[in-house]
Design an enzyme around this catalytic site. Structure first.
Site, PDB file in Angstrom:
ATOM      1  N   GLU A  59      29.651 -38.398 -38.639  1.00 25.23           N
ATOM      2  CA  GLU A  59      30.514 -39.337 -37.926  1.00 25.23           C
ATOM      3  C   GLU A  59      30.319 -40.708 -38.553  1.00 25.23           C
ATOM      4  OE1 GLU A  59      29.965 -39.638 -33.654  1.00 25.23           O
ATOM      5  OE2 GLU A  59      31.434 -41.273 -33.499  1.00 25.23           O
ATOM      6  N   ASN A 114      36.151 -42.920 -35.537  1.00 19.52           N
ATOM      7  CA  ASN A 114      36.522 -43.357 -34.193  1.00 19.52           C
ATOM      8  C   ASN A 114      37.742 -44.269 -34.241  1.00 19.52           C
ATOM      9  OD1 ASN A 114      34.119 -42.429 -32.448  1.00 19.52           O
ATOM     10  ND2 ASN A 114      33.153 -43.415 -34.216  1.00 19.52           N
ATOM     11  N   GLU A 146      38.379 -39.229 -33.673  1.00 19.42           N
ATOM     12  CA  GLU A 146      37.845 -39.209 -32.311  1.00 19.42           C
ATOM     13  C   GLU A 146      38.546 -40.255 -31.460  1.00 19.42           C
ATOM     14  OE1 GLU A 146      33.589 -39.576 -32.287  1.00 19.42           O
ATOM     15  OE2 GLU A 146      33.311 -37.833 -33.595  1.00 19.42           O
ATOM     16  N   ASP A 176      36.618 -37.868 -27.407  1.00 18.44           N
ATOM     17  CA  ASP A 176      35.271 -38.443 -27.500  1.00 18.44           C
ATOM     18  C   ASP A 176      34.752 -38.871 -26.120  1.00 18.44           C
ATOM     19  OD1 ASP A 176      32.987 -39.330 -28.768  1.00 18.44           O
ATOM     20  OD2 ASP A 176      33.909 -41.078 -29.716  1.00 18.44           O
ATOM     21  N   GLU A 233      26.810 -34.929 -28.045  1.00 18.53           N
ATOM     22  CA  GLU A 233      26.200 -36.102 -28.673  1.00 18.53           C
ATOM     23  C   GLU A 233      24.972 -36.505 -27.866  1.00 18.53           C
ATOM     24  OE1 GLU A 233      28.936 -39.707 -26.919  1.00 18.53           O
ATOM     25  OE2 GLU A 233      29.564 -38.905 -28.853  1.00 18.53           O
TER      26      GLU A 233
HETATM   27  P1  C2E Z   1      30.205 -43.060 -30.128  1.00 17.04           P
HETATM   28  O1  C2E Z   1      31.410 -42.685 -30.895  1.00 17.04           O
HETATM   29  O2  C2E Z   1      29.956 -42.344 -28.868  1.00 17.04           O
HETATM   30  O3  C2E Z   1      29.051 -42.926 -31.209  1.00 17.04           O
HETATM   31  C1  C2E Z   1      27.803 -42.459 -31.043  1.00 17.04           C
HETATM   32  C2  C2E Z   1      26.823 -43.569 -30.722  1.00 17.04           C
HETATM   33  O4  C2E Z   1      25.702 -43.017 -30.120  1.00 17.04           O
HETATM   34  C3  C2E Z   1      26.338 -44.309 -31.954  1.00 17.04           C
HETATM   35  O5  C2E Z   1      26.065 -45.627 -31.613  1.00 17.04           O
HETATM   36  C4  C2E Z   1      25.012 -43.652 -32.238  1.00 17.04           C
HETATM   37  O6  C2E Z   1      24.103 -44.460 -32.911  1.00 17.04           O
HETATM   38  C5  C2E Z   1      24.532 -43.368 -30.856  1.00 17.04           C
HETATM   39  N1  C2E Z   1      23.637 -42.230 -30.805  1.00 17.04           N
HETATM   40  C6  C2E Z   1      23.709 -41.152 -31.575  1.00 17.04           C
HETATM   41  N2  C2E Z   1      22.771 -40.269 -31.277  1.00 17.04           N
HETATM   42  C7  C2E Z   1      22.038 -40.821 -30.279  1.00 17.04           C
HETATM   43  C8  C2E Z   1      20.888 -40.361 -29.531  1.00 17.04           C
HETATM   44  O7  C2E Z   1      20.345 -39.266 -29.730  1.00 17.04           O
HETATM   45  N3  C2E Z   1      20.432 -41.173 -28.554  1.00 17.04           N
HETATM   46  C9  C2E Z   1      20.997 -42.384 -28.315  1.00 17.04           C
HETATM   47  N4  C2E Z   1      20.470 -43.112 -27.326  1.00 17.04           N
HETATM   48  N5  C2E Z   1      22.065 -42.843 -28.993  1.00 17.04           N
HETATM   49  C10 C2E Z   1      22.591 -42.067 -29.980  1.00 17.04           C
HETATM   50  P2  C2E Z   1      26.716 -46.811 -32.401  1.00 17.04           P
HETATM   51  O8  C2E Z   1      26.698 -46.557 -33.848  1.00 17.04           O
HETATM   52  O9  C2E Z   1      26.019 -48.034 -31.888  1.00 17.04           O
HETATM   53  O10 C2E Z   1      28.162 -46.762 -31.927  1.00 17.04           O
HETATM   54  C11 C2E Z   1      28.492 -47.092 -30.620  1.00 17.04           C
HETATM   55  C12 C2E Z   1      29.925 -46.880 -30.381  1.00 17.04           C
HETATM   56  O11 C2E Z   1      30.693 -47.805 -31.153  1.00 17.04           O
HETATM   57  C13 C2E Z   1      30.433 -45.533 -30.820  1.00 17.04           C
HETATM   58  O12 C2E Z   1      30.164 -44.605 -29.818  1.00 17.04           O
HETATM   59  C14 C2E Z   1      31.902 -45.796 -31.018  1.00 17.04           C
HETATM   60  O13 C2E Z   1      32.588 -45.658 -29.786  1.00 17.04           O
HETATM   61  C15 C2E Z   1      31.934 -47.262 -31.442  1.00 17.04           C
HETATM   62  N6  C2E Z   1      32.221 -47.321 -32.866  1.00 17.04           N
HETATM   63  C16 C2E Z   1      31.378 -47.201 -33.916  1.00 17.04           C
HETATM   64  N7  C2E Z   1      32.039 -47.308 -35.084  1.00 17.04           N
HETATM   65  C17 C2E Z   1      33.345 -47.497 -34.774  1.00 17.04           C
HETATM   66  C18 C2E Z   1      34.536 -47.663 -35.554  1.00 17.04           C
HETATM   67  O14 C2E Z   1      34.537 -47.649 -36.787  1.00 17.04           O
HETATM   68  N8  C2E Z   1      35.706 -47.830 -34.881  1.00 17.04           N
HETATM   69  C19 C2E Z   1      35.734 -47.824 -33.517  1.00 17.04           C
HETATM   70  N9  C2E Z   1      36.911 -47.993 -32.939  1.00 17.04           N
HETATM   71  N10 C2E Z   1      34.648 -47.680 -32.755  1.00 17.04           N
HETATM   72  C20 C2E Z   1      33.451 -47.510 -33.369  1.00 17.04           C
HETATM   73 MG    MG Z   2      32.570 -41.189 -31.581  1.00 12.50          MG
HETATM   74 MG    MG Z   3      29.368 -41.693 -26.468  1.00 14.64          MG
HETATM   75 MG    MG Z   4      31.068 -40.460 -28.669  1.00 13.24          MG
END
Ligand code: C2E
Ligand code: MG
Ligand code: MG
Ligand code: MG
Length: 288
Positions: A59, A114, A146, A176, A233
């Protein structure tokens, strides 16, 4: 208490509010200048096939590689980029980098990206994504988009037409963060989803919280009866991994498998697992 309230009511005089606004404006300017400067980069989080433990894909997760602050998390800048109308440009900028990178991976590996609610208001979104795929040579059938449920609420008709165009190209669609926000079972029928992703808030608490376990169980059964594969996830340890597997989740991601990584780390990981054909040892007659 009343004095306190009175002061809050005239909060536009509050110096801390002004500082907040200045910070916001600084971030907005930083984003506007940072996009063409290439400061927004993709990070990658492994998605694992739970039956075999093998990497299925990654992802893409946005990071701001800020010259002074270092790596900034998306929670800091995605909402501001959305409000300021810059999420489209930001997203295309990191997608371009990720497609160009993922093109070199083994052909069975997928990439998930995403899409924000406000991007689903752009009638040209599908065309823009397809153009990037053509330019970078990344095959559409290895891309998954997603979408969160809240995105669907805002303009279902347009969302349906964008998703229809994406699907016509062979791009897959995942719902998602299922179970959070404005969850509604009707959404599952509104769009032709290929997969449901259970939100990490339920998965990571499955061992401590009875309700989380019940919700996860219900979602996996629902996916089963609708014929929609489930990705969990937030799999943080081996115990959660085993439970999710027992409940029927096919794919998983989370800290148990790895945190989001920069491009160099991904290359090293894939090379190590023989999943980077382009990085194979040169043939004897090839230039070194
Ligand atoms: P998401 O799509 O639900 O992405 C997964 C988030 O959960 C990611 O945080 C990841 O680091 C975190 N995560 C993964 N595995 C675990 C785990 O085992 N435990 C915990 N506590 N956390 C975990 P991240 O990278 O901070 O991203 C947060 C959100 O930001 C993402 O949630 C997504 O909705 C958004 N995001 C990230 N990149 C993009 C992008 O390019 N475009 C858009 N529109 N949204 C983005
Ligand atoms: Mg996602
Ligand atoms: Mg999530
Ligand atoms: Mg997600």
């Amino acid at each position: 208490v009343s004095k306190q309230r009175g002061r809050n009511r005239f909060s536009w005089f509050d110096p801390s509010m002004e500082r907040e606004l200045q910070t916001r404006n600084a971030i907005e300017t930083g984003i506007r200048e940072g996009i063409p400067a290439g400061q927004f980069v993709p990070f990658y989080e492994q998605q694992v096939d739970l039956a075999t433990g093998r990497i299925h894909g990654f992802e893409m997760l946005a990071r701001w590689n800020h010259p002074e602050l270092g790596l900034v998390s998306p929670d800091m800048f995605i909402p501001i980029a959305e409000e300021a109308g810059m999420i489209g440009d930001l997203s295309l900028s990191i997608m371009r980098q990720a497609f160009a990178e993922a093109r070199n991976w083994a052909p069975e590996l997928t990439l998930s990206v995403n899409i924000s609610p406000s991007q689903l208001k752009d009638p040209w979104l599908a065309q823009k994504i397809v153009k990037l795929l053509v330019e970078t040579g990344f095959p559409p059938n290895r891309l998954e988009v997603e979408i969160t449920e809240s995105a669907l609420f805002e303009n279902l008709g347009l969302a349906q037409s964008i998703v229809g165009s994406l699907k016509n190209q062979g791009i897959r669609i995942a719902l998602d963060d299922f179970g959070t926000g404005y969850s509604s079972l009707a959404h599952l029928r509104a769009l032709p989803f290929d997969r449901i992703k259970i939100d990490r808030s339920f998965v990571s608490s499955i061992n401590e919280n009875q309700e989380s376990a019940a919700i996860v169980n219900a979602i996996t059964r629902l996916g089963d009866s609708l014929g929609l594969p489930i990705t969990a996830e937030g799999i943080e340890d081996h115990v959660i991994e085993e439970r999710m597997k027992d409940m029927g989740a096919l794919k998983g991601q989370g800290w148990r498998f790895g945190k989001p990584m920069g491009v160099e780390q991904v290359r090293a990981l894939l090379a190590d697992q023989n999943l980077l054909p382009a990085a194979r040892a040169p043939e004897p007659d090839e230039e070194p």
